[in-house]
Scaffold this motif. Sequence first.
Motif, mmCIF file in Angstrom:
data_model
loop_
_atom_site.group_PDB
_atom_site.id
_atom_site.type_symbol
_atom_site.label_atom_id
_atom_site.label_comp_id
_atom_site.label_asym_id
_atom_site.label_seq_id
_atom_site.Cartn_x
_atom_site.Cartn_y
_atom_site.Cartn_z
ATOM 1 N N LEU A 142 0.747 -1.362 -0.317
ATOM 2 C CA LEU A 142 0.451 0.284 0.609
ATOM 3 C C LEU A 142 0.532 1.415 -0.040
ATOM 4 C CD1 LEU A 142 -2.626 -1.116 2.430
ATOM 5 C CD2 LEU A 142 -3.489 -0.884 -0.065
ATOM 6 N N ILE A 143 2.479 1.084 0.677
ATOM 7 C CA ILE A 143 2.792 2.889 0.579
ATOM 8 C C ILE A 143 3.345 2.352 -0.480
ATOM 9 C CG2 ILE A 143 5.607 3.346 1.958
ATOM 10 C CD1 ILE A 143 4.083 2.148 4.085
ATOM 11 N N ILE A 144 3.661 1.278 -1.913
ATOM 12 C CA ILE A 144 3.218 2.020 -3.090
ATOM 13 C C ILE A 144 3.661 3.201 -3.767
ATOM 14 C CG2 ILE A 144 4.275 1.124 -5.289
ATOM 15 C CD1 ILE A 144 4.799 -2.031 -4.049
ATOM 16 N N GLY A 145 2.318 3.241 -3.456
ATOM 17 C CA GLY A 145 1.102 4.222 -4.156
ATOM 18 C C GLY A 145 1.757 5.860 -3.874
ATOM 19 N N HIS A 146 2.535 5.883 -2.618
ATOM 20 C CA HIS A 146 3.555 6.852 -1.703
ATOM 21 C C HIS A 146 4.754 7.629 -2.824
ATOM 22 C CE1 HIS A 146 5.158 10.045 0.079
ATOM 23 N NE2 HIS A 146 5.898 9.947 0.389
ATOM 24 N N PHE A 147 5.537 6.737 -2.946
ATOM 25 C CA PHE A 147 6.324 6.364 -4.604
ATOM 26 C C PHE A 147 5.236 7.391 -5.418
ATOM 27 C CE2 PHE A 147 8.600 3.666 -1.593
ATOM 28 C CZ PHE A 147 9.888 4.722 -1.184
ATOM 29 N N PHE A 148 4.564 6.850 -6.432
ATOM 30 C CA PHE A 148 3.942 7.058 -7.593
ATOM 31 C C PHE A 148 3.748 8.556 -7.478
ATOM 32 C CE2 PHE A 148 3.536 2.006 -8.765
ATOM 33 C CZ PHE A 148 4.084 2.399 -9.794
ATOM 34 N N THR A 149 3.518 8.221 -6.465
ATOM 35 C CA THR A 149 3.062 10.070 -6.238
ATOM 36 C C THR A 149 3.923 11.270 -5.478
ATOM 37 O OG1 THR A 149 2.348 10.146 -3.864
ATOM 38 C CG2 THR A 149 0.649 9.989 -5.335
ATOM 39 N N ILE A 150 5.368 10.948 -5.479
ATOM 40 C CA ILE A 150 6.157 12.062 -6.009
ATOM 41 C C ILE A 150 7.129 12.584 -6.270
ATOM 42 C CG2 ILE A 150 8.420 11.886 -4.965
ATOM 43 C CD1 ILE A 150 8.134 9.791 -3.284
ATOM 44 N N GLN A 151 6.893 13.317 -6.974
ATOM 45 C CA GLN A 151 7.309 14.267 -8.063
ATOM 46 C C GLN A 151 9.317 14.630 -8.448
ATOM 47 O OE1 GLN A 151 5.788 15.058 -11.132
ATOM 48 N NE2 GLN A 151 4.074 14.084 -10.009
ATOM 49 N N PRO A 152 10.230 13.301 -8.780
ATOM 50 C CA PRO A 152 11.074 13.469 -8.654
ATOM 51 C C PRO A 152 11.820 14.767 -9.644
ATOM 52 C CG PRO A 152 10.641 12.646 -10.265
ATOM 53 C CD PRO A 152 9.161 12.346 -9.874
ATOM 54 N N ASP A 153 11.745 16.311 -8.791
ATOM 55 C CA ASP A 153 13.047 17.099 -8.943
ATOM 56 C C ASP A 153 14.018 17.116 -9.544
ATOM 57 O OD1 ASP A 153 10.599 18.199 -8.407
ATOM 58 O OD2 ASP A 153 11.373 18.384 -6.435
ATOM 59 N N GLU A 154 14.667 16.650 -8.833
ATOM 60 C CA GLU A 154 15.969 17.019 -9.222
ATOM 61 C C GLU A 154 16.719 15.080 -9.820
ATOM 62 O OE1 GLU A 154 18.488 17.729 -6.332
ATOM 63 O OE2 GLU A 154 17.768 19.760 -5.935
ATOM 64 N N THR A 155 15.577 14.235 -10.152
ATOM 65 C CA THR A 155 16.587 12.923 -10.390
ATOM 66 C C THR A 155 16.289 12.540 -11.917
ATOM 67 O OG1 THR A 155 14.025 11.764 -9.610
ATOM 68 C CG2 THR A 155 16.396 12.083 -8.318
ATOM 69 N N VAL A 156 14.406 12.751 -12.241
ATOM 70 C CA VAL A 156 13.755 11.836 -13.426
ATOM 71 C C VAL A 156 13.399 13.026 -13.806
ATOM 72 C CG1 VAL A 156 13.553 10.067 -14.614
ATOM 73 C CG2 VAL A 156 14.934 9.490 -13.510
ATOM 74 N N SER A 157 13.032 14.403 -14.938
ATOM 75 C CA SER A 157 12.289 14.785 -14.949
ATOM 76 C C SER A 157 11.028 13.621 -15.658
ATOM 77 C CB SER A 157 12.354 15.737 -16.047
ATOM 78 O OG SER A 157 12.963 15.093 -17.581
ATOM 79 N N ILE A 197 10.626 2.326 -7.913
ATOM 80 C CA ILE A 197 11.560 1.677 -6.582
ATOM 81 C C ILE A 197 11.206 1.318 -5.371
ATOM 82 C CG2 ILE A 197 13.718 3.346 -5.264
ATOM 83 C CD1 ILE A 197 14.260 5.317 -7.335
ATOM 84 N N GLY A 198 9.767 1.580 -5.047
ATOM 85 C CA GLY A 198 9.094 0.740 -4.186
ATOM 86 C C GLY A 198 8.728 -0.264 -4.136
ATOM 87 N N ILE A 199 8.161 -1.328 -5.619
ATOM 88 C CA ILE A 199 7.822 -2.351 -6.028
ATOM 89 C C ILE A 199 9.344 -3.083 -5.892
ATOM 90 C CG2 ILE A 199 7.291 -3.545 -8.074
ATOM 91 C CD1 ILE A 199 6.223 -1.418 -9.834
ATOM 92 N N ILE A 200 10.730 -2.277 -6.085
ATOM 93 C CA ILE A 200 11.578 -3.091 -5.864
ATOM 94 C C ILE A 200 11.339 -4.148 -4.537
ATOM 95 C CG2 ILE A 200 14.228 -3.662 -5.932
ATOM 96 C CD1 ILE A 200 13.524 -1.769 -8.757
ATOM 97 N N PHE A 201 11.486 -2.635 -3.541
ATOM 98 C CA PHE A 201 11.542 -2.797 -2.559
ATOM 99 C C PHE A 201 10.769 -4.195 -1.236
ATOM 100 C CE2 PHE A 201 14.548 1.431 -2.564
ATOM 101 C CZ PHE A 201 15.242 0.196 -1.881
ATOM 102 N N VAL A 202 9.503 -4.292 -1.905
ATOM 103 C CA VAL A 202 8.628 -4.466 -1.539
ATOM 104 C C VAL A 202 8.481 -6.261 -2.209
ATOM 105 C CG1 VAL A 202 5.845 -5.196 -1.903
ATOM 106 C CG2 VAL A 202 7.295 -2.435 -0.848
ATOM 107 N N LEU A 203 8.823 -5.980 -3.732
ATOM 108 C CA LEU A 203 8.623 -7.475 -4.152
ATOM 109 C C LEU A 203 9.816 -8.422 -3.174
ATOM 110 C CD1 LEU A 203 7.988 -9.434 -6.254
ATOM 111 C CD2 LEU A 203 10.475 -8.377 -7.445
ATOM 112 N N PRO A 204 10.651 -8.548 -2.491
ATOM 113 C CA PRO A 204 11.383 -9.683 -1.877
ATOM 114 C C PRO A 204 10.284 -10.196 -1.163
ATOM 115 C CG PRO A 204 12.738 -8.141 -2.693
ATOM 116 C CD PRO A 204 11.772 -7.441 -2.442
#
Length: 158
Positions: free
Chosen positions: A18-33, A40-47
């Motif tokens: 359920l926290i994966i949704g938080h990562f989807f709503t973050i606007q990356p200002d300096e990383t990827v436009s 990234i959340g999916i990668i951490f939650v998958l295991p």
Amino acid sequence: MIRLSWLISLGISLLGFLIIGHFFTIQPDETVSQGSLGFIGIIFVLPFLLLSIFITFRYILMLTRSTTDPLIKTFSIVGGFIMIGVLVYFSLDYKNDILATLDGADAAGGYNLPSLNEYTYTIYFNFYTFALIHAFVGIIAAVVGVVKPEAKKEELPE
């Protein structure tokens, strides 16, 4: 002890799911436009999700093998299919509500399942999907427990 580990793994993986949704709503200002940090959340939650699926399989298999009443074994499988039907109904209803909110109808009036983005991630990452995954695993474990019961210690070859 296995029940406690099952409940803990369900709780941790559901929380991460359920926290994966938080990562989807973050606007990356300096990383990827042009991207989303949701992967990234999916990668951490998958295991944790895979571990939770394994522990669910083991727990339901142990419960099915330990009971001797065939009525309970049958009810667990039938109840699992009923649970899957209810979850599929709610999941489809939820998907249609999200797409109607986003005005996702195409020219033919049908809905095309959109790609995974910050608006549609909840179609894939919600409680219904999480429960549906575990219900499928539970039914598979119950069927395996009914078809292949545990061998008694006296029957094991030495």
